[in-house]
Write an enzyme that holds these catalytic residues in place. Structure first.
Site, PDB file in Angstrom:
ATOM      1  N   SER A 141       0.836  -1.192   0.000  1.00 41.01           N
ATOM      2  CA  SER A 141       0.000   0.000   0.000  1.00 41.01           C
ATOM      3  C   SER A 141       0.881   1.256   0.000  1.00 41.01           C
ATOM      4  O   SER A 141       1.644   1.458  -0.944  1.00 41.01           O
ATOM      5  CB  SER A 141      -0.957  -0.031   1.203  1.00 41.01           C
ATOM      6  OG  SER A 141      -1.940   0.962   1.089  1.00 41.01           O
ATOM      7  N   ASP A 147      -9.014  -4.117  -6.619  1.00 35.79           N
ATOM      8  CA  ASP A 147      -8.703  -3.239  -5.484  1.00 35.79           C
ATOM      9  C   ASP A 147      -9.567  -1.987  -5.571  1.00 35.79           C
ATOM     10  O   ASP A 147      -9.415  -1.177  -6.489  1.00 35.79           O
ATOM     11  CB  ASP A 147      -7.215  -2.877  -5.521  1.00 35.79           C
ATOM     12  CG  ASP A 147      -6.725  -2.241  -4.230  1.00 35.79           C
ATOM     13  OD1 ASP A 147      -7.539  -1.592  -3.548  1.00 35.79           O
ATOM     14  OD2 ASP A 147      -5.527  -2.379  -3.918  1.00 35.79           O
ATOM     15  N   HIS A 171      -7.824  -4.735  -1.765  1.00 34.22           N
ATOM     16  CA  HIS A 171      -6.542  -4.202  -1.295  1.00 34.22           C
ATOM     17  C   HIS A 171      -5.801  -5.180  -0.387  1.00 34.22           C
ATOM     18  O   HIS A 171      -4.577  -5.150  -0.298  1.00 34.22           O
ATOM     19  CB  HIS A 171      -6.781  -2.880  -0.563  1.00 34.22           C
ATOM     20  CG  HIS A 171      -5.549  -2.049  -0.387  1.00 34.22           C
ATOM     21  ND1 HIS A 171      -4.734  -1.691  -1.437  1.00 34.22           N
ATOM     22  CD2 HIS A 171      -4.988  -1.495   0.724  1.00 34.22           C
ATOM     23  CE1 HIS A 171      -3.726  -0.960  -0.987  1.00 34.22           C
ATOM     24  NE2 HIS A 171      -3.854  -0.838   0.315  1.00 34.22           N
TER      25      HIS A 171
END
Length: 901
Positions: free
Chosen positions: A739, A816, A849
């Site tokens: 991330s 995502d 994610h």
């Protein structure tokens, strides 16, 4: 950061590092030492992870025997050539067999040939940590979440427990005072006898329960389905404790999927959201009253949209009952102008709907209202519902932000219809606090903080403001509230009283910060409880202070490193104290009525985890700090078991480094990094660079407007310092993150251009902040129109620099909804245009994610592990410039498998 405590540590200089040299038992999170370890000599204390194998600088060559003189130069030459050929063939055979065996073994098997030996913090016969153990949670400490609840008449010390327990019922309210013996308190009671409920012939399996404040009813949730990170839908039921029966929340629509349901403080009503409209159910009848009617795809009432759920409230509710149950405050969110972003699902159907016949092979596309940086934001306004008058109204706020420049971050009810509203501008650097009076239907601005002028930073959207009611007999003539304020570069507790006073009474001050404060307030004693970093940025201890700022003192043991969190009972007489590390975590119920915490009951000691620690060879964690450009940054180095300072180790840097985040702390943790150190035998280093939290505003706010620059510089500088250490192989250094950490991995490789890091692994990275959501991005970067150069600088654009690394890996979930796959696809296009090929790419279909669809989560970590091993085995060097080779030597190599098999 405050100075290290002289009783346990000192400061020394090492390669430009300011190093915390605390003795090992307090340096490491693990203090299990094998018997007899102290008797080992220095020579035997450290063992090479790969001892006994040929070193990289010691290639295996057969020893040459002296040949008898033949008297013939030609004969000697021929024999010499024969010997060289045989030696070369044998060398090739050894290489092939070794590589073939390595390829067939698992990563762990190939690299965990540990010699037995005792070191501090590791069993002499300990086994290495396995990836399987990490992925299946075997190293996670057991912990219990205690749901404190107030008694119907304000009784303290009550908690809700769910689950079958020796015939005591499925859902119970226990008095903590009765848990130590056989006595049963009057306040202890069973709310639900069984875990299943029958409603009109249907069997209901509740997955969540919420008792009413008077404990006579229980709100049940069944058939829960996930929406986004925090939100979900389900079917709700009202359970009657006296009759042990239940009815639908909405009898006229029992199968309707509800997005949120909340008890009124008076226990006679439930406010709930369905199809983005807000409703009220009075328990006195089966009628459901609609509070709003125009909710739909673009209008949300009482629940947040995607960006407010993700970036502001971190939850699924924007509905708040007043304390007397007379009013409901809620947010109206208008997404009409917010652009949509399509997220595709190739294997699953998140909507739960079957496609029309003939369209089964087309992916499901979910259009999300997702405001990217600079795009229109949802327009949010506060509305109220008068329960008695059954009317919705709003109150105009003076000096309010414009609709397109307003972010509402917190709502706090007071007494007598008063309500505090905290809001910021779009760039989150101006805070305004409004005081609304719902009875008079008036409002006023009571406080403004221009954080951009104070330190150039921003306002985090937190929800910890605490209303303090007036109590003249107890020294509080006026209502007030507690809030976090900036004082001399650090975040501290301020007490604002009366409510319209803009100047606080400072309850804390110093070169340390409060964390998510306050934790609780004892109104009777006038005591505020809070967690802070007073001892160290990497620690968390519990403190108390009086409302006038006097008598600040710690309640946990600050004589040694510790990381605590706490949850208090409704009346603050009891608390669940959770010790998270660095030693084995434990949890205990404590009594706070006395000056010192009194331990009532240990509810978790993690004895099983302690036994595992004794049985495994765990990394040694060395906590240090580095000083870069005058900023003191926290570092942890994870050394492999049997660490040998005479050996050269590869080093993996792991980071997140998002604004106000923290990765280096004193919590007990056995994770992927621990596996890499324990099983693969690599050193793993983490440095919390500039921009991270809990070391003061100056360290944090310097990154604003230029994310990635200082953070990458700090990673590179720290890596250079580590590269100078005698036990580090500076030619084998990698960095990885997920991330924001994925963004930082790429940004570090870009800035470094192969000078320090040879490898990198980026998972779900942001590659251009114009592609990420507006509320998060603009808080730290301003808007693209305000800061175009900053957005250009912070994007991953220098493909030539990335080409200077040996190789890097990029991984992304194809579905995502947070960091869109667009980020990685745009990066790939830039790499293609620049002709860059030194990277590997992997996508995981239908994964969001967290990358966990089907077997993806395991595959991510197995891929990271094997890719890293190949990197540090120099495999990526070998395939960097492949060319066809039809030489005799290559033909011989290709024939070797037949000889081996």
């Amino acid at each position: 950061m405050s100075s290290p405590r002289p009783s346990t540590s000192s400061t020394s200089s090492d390669s430009g590092l300011s190093v915390d040299t605390t003795a090992y038992p307090e340096e490491s999170k693990y203090t299990s030492t094998a018997p007899g370890a102290g008797g080992l000599s220095d020579e035997n204390r450290y063992r090479d992870v790969e001892e006994g194998e040929a070193g990289a600088d010691e290639p295996f060559l057969p020893s040459a025997k002296k040949q008898a003189a033949s008297g013939s130069r030609t004969s000697r030459l021929i024999w010499g050539l024969v010997i060289l050929c045989v030696a070369g063939w044998l060398w090739g055979l050894v290489l092939f067999v070794t590589q073939n065996r390595s390829a067939q073994q698992s990563v762990s098997e190939a690299l965990q040939s540990h010699e037995s030996g005792a070191i501090s913090g590791s069993s002499s016969s300990g086994k290495p940590v396995t990836l399987e153990q990490v992925l299946t949670g075997q190293w996670l400490p057991r912990s219990h979440a205690v749901s404190w609840i107030a008694g119907p008449n304000g009784e303290d010390g009550l908690l809700v427990e769910q689950g079958e327990d020796q015939g005591k019922g499925y859902l119970r309210v226990d008095d903590i005072r009765s848990r130590k013996g056989d006595a049963t308190s009057q306040e202890s009671r069973v709310l639900m006898e069984k875990a299943i409920v029958q409603v009109d012939g249907r069997t209901i399996f509740p997955v969540s329960t919420w008792p009413s404040p008077n404990l006579n009813k229980v709100l049940l949730l069944s058939e829960r389905e996930k929406n986004w990170r925090h939100s979900f839908t389900g079917k709700y039921w009202i359970f009657d404790v006296a009759t042990q029966t239940a009815q639908p929340l909405d009898p006229s629509n029992p199968d309707g999927r509800v997005q949120l349901a909340i008890w009124s403080p008076t226990s006679d009503m439930v406010a709930f959201v369905r199809d983005n409209n807000l409703y009220l159910r009075r328990l006195s009848s089966k009628e459901v009253v609609p509070i709003t009617k125009d909710g739909g795809a673009d209008l949300f009432y009482g629940i947040p949209d995607w960006v407010y759920e993700e970036e502001v409230f971190s939850g699924n509710s924007v509905t708040w009952w007043s304390g007397d149950g007379k009013y409901v405050a809620f947010l109206r969110t208008n997404e009409t102008a917010v652009p949509e972003f399509p997220v595709q699902y190739y294997l699953s159907r998140p909507s739960g709907k079957r496609p029309p016949p003939g369209l089964e092979d087309y992916p499901e596309v979910r259009e999300i209202k997702y405001p990217k940086a600079g795009a229109p934001n949802p327009v949010v306004s506060l509305q109220f519902y008068d329960v008695e008058k059954q009317e919705v109204f709003s109150i105009e706020a003076p000096d309010d932000f414009e609709d397109d420049d307003r972010i509402v971050i917190e709502i706090v009810w007071g007494t007598e219809g008063k309500i505090l509203v905290r809001a910021t501008n779009r760039e989150s650097d101006v805070l305004k606090v409004f005081l609304f009076d719902t009875k008079a239907r008036t409002s006023k601005l009571v406080r403004t903080e221009n954080v951009a002028d104070i330190d150039g930073g921003w306002v985090e959207p937190t929800q910890y403001t605490w209303f303090i009611p007036a109590d003249p007999s107890n020294g509080r003539p006026h209502d007030g509230y507690l809030d976090t304020v900036i004082h001399e570069g650090y975040e501290h507790l301020g007490y604002f009283t009366p409510l319209d006073n803009s100047e606080p009474i400072l309850l804390t001050q110093g070169e340390w910060e409060v964390v998510d404060a306050p934790t609780a307030v004892d109104l009777r004693k006038g005591i505020v409880y809070f967690i802070s970093t007073k001892e160290s940025p990497t620690e968390r201890h519990l403190y108390q202070v009086n409302l006038d700022g006097s008598n600040l003192k710690p309640l946990t043991d600050t004589s040694k490193p510790g990381y605590y969190d706490v949850s208090f009972s409704h009346g603050t007489g009891y608390a669940l104290l959770s010790y998270r590390g660095p030693s084995i975590p434990w949890q205990a119920i404590v009594n706070t009525e006395t000056d010192e915490l009194k331990y009532e009951e240990t509810i978790e000691d993690n004895a099983g985890l302690a036994r595992m620690v004794d049985s495994y060879a765990l990394p040694t964690e060395i906590y240090q700090n580095v000083t870069i450009d005058g900023f003191t940054l926290q570092v942890v180095e994870r050394r492999p078991p049997h660490f040998n300072p005479a050996k050269k180790y590869p080093v993996l840097f792991y980071l997140y480094n998002g604004p106000r985040s923290q990765t280096v702390d004193r919590k007990f943790s056995i994770d992927f990094q621990s596996y890499v150190a324990s099983s693969l035998g690599y050193i793993v280093v983490t440095v919390d660079g500039r921009g991270t939290g809990f070391s003061g505003r100056k360290t944090r706010c310097i990154v604003r407007g230029n994310l990635g620059y200082y953070e990458a510089y700090d990673q590179i500088t720290t890596a250079n310092l580590w590269g100078e250490k005698p036990y580090v192989d500076e030619t084998r250094m990698s960095i990885w993150g997920w991330s924001y950490g994925g963004f930082m991995t790429l940004k570090t490789l870009e800035q470094d251009a192969g000078q320090t890091f040879q490898y990198g692994m980026a998972v779900a990275p942001v590659t251009d902040w114009r592609h990420y959501d507006s509320i998060y991005t603009e808080r730290y970067m301003h808007t693209p129109a305000h800061n175009p150069n900053g957005y250009d600088n912070t994007s991953i654009t220098d493909m030539t620099a990335l080409q200077q690394t040996v190789r890097f890996l990029v991984i992304h979930g194809a579905s995502d909804d947070n960091v869109h796959i667009q980020n990685t696809l745009v990066l790939v296009d830039k790499l293609d245009l620049a002709g860059v090929q030194n990277y590997d790419l992997h996508f995981y279909p239908d994964s969001d994610h967290s990358i966990n669809f089907h077997n993806a989560h395991r595959m991510v970590y197995e891929r990271l592990s094997s890719w890293l091993v190949n990197a540090f085995n120099d495999e990526w060097h070998r395939i960097a410039d492949p060319v066809p080779d039809d030489s005799m030597w290559e033909k011989v190599k290709r024939s070797l498998p037949m000889l081996v098999n």
